[in-house]
Design an enzyme around this catalytic site. Sequence first.
Site, PDB file in Angstrom:
ATOM      1  N   GLU A  84      -0.843  -9.976  -6.547  1.00  0.00           N
ATOM      2  CA  GLU A  84      -0.799 -10.745  -7.790  1.00  0.00           C
ATOM      3  C   GLU A  84       0.126 -10.083  -8.814  1.00  0.00           C
ATOM      4  O   GLU A  84       0.933 -10.738  -9.463  1.00  0.00           O
ATOM      5  CB  GLU A  84      -2.203 -10.874  -8.400  1.00  0.00           C
ATOM      6  CG  GLU A  84      -3.210 -11.563  -7.504  1.00  0.00           C
ATOM      7  CD  GLU A  84      -4.010 -10.592  -6.635  1.00  0.00           C
ATOM      8  OE1 GLU A  84      -3.427  -9.644  -6.056  1.00  0.00           O
ATOM      9  OE2 GLU A  84      -5.233 -10.793  -6.536  1.00  0.00           O
ATOM     10  N   GLU A  97       0.831  -1.207   0.000  1.00  0.00           N
ATOM     11  CA  GLU A  97       0.000   0.000   0.000  1.00  0.00           C
ATOM     12  C   GLU A  97       0.864   1.255   0.000  1.00  0.00           C
ATOM     13  O   GLU A  97       2.067   1.214   0.276  1.00  0.00           O
ATOM     14  CB  GLU A  97      -0.936  -0.007   1.222  1.00  0.00           C
ATOM     15  CG  GLU A  97      -1.999  -1.078   1.119  1.00  0.00           C
ATOM     16  CD  GLU A  97      -3.011  -1.022   2.255  1.00  0.00           C
ATOM     17  OE1 GLU A  97      -2.754  -0.374   3.300  1.00  0.00           O
ATOM     18  OE2 GLU A  97      -4.076  -1.650   2.086  1.00  0.00           O
TER      19      GLU A  97
END
Length: 140
Positions: free
Chosen positions: A59, A48
Amino acid sequence: MKKASSPQSLLKHAVKALKNAYAPYSKYKVGAAVLTADGVVYAGCNIENSSHGLTLCAERVALAKAVADGHRKFSAIAIAAGTRTPASPCGACLQVLSEFCPTTFPVYCTTTEGTVTREFTLHDFLPHSFKLKKTGEDED
Ligand SMILES: [Zn+2]
């Protein structure tokens, strides 16, 4: 070099990668592990950022690591989310996976502990991905 020989092994790599997630804002931790066609595992976690739009999904981190190492063909991905039920990949990740993976590409989704697992294909999530013709390809 990490190797995986089964979906269960790949899922364990995803669960392990989740522990490295950097998610101080949402506390929503995700780990992912992609298996290359020649059996190498690349793991990633979500990263983040204060500027939320710059957040990277697990991913895409896993896939980017593999592509940066020269891999272009993949056999499966496993995703572990910090939720009670397995979470689905987001649309951006599905589109990026569709760049390198066939519609039959297996997508294994699990929880933080890897206790509940679901198996899908890329086609289940994204049956009509956006595709540009690559330079030098013939017309369909
Ligand atoms: Zn995503």
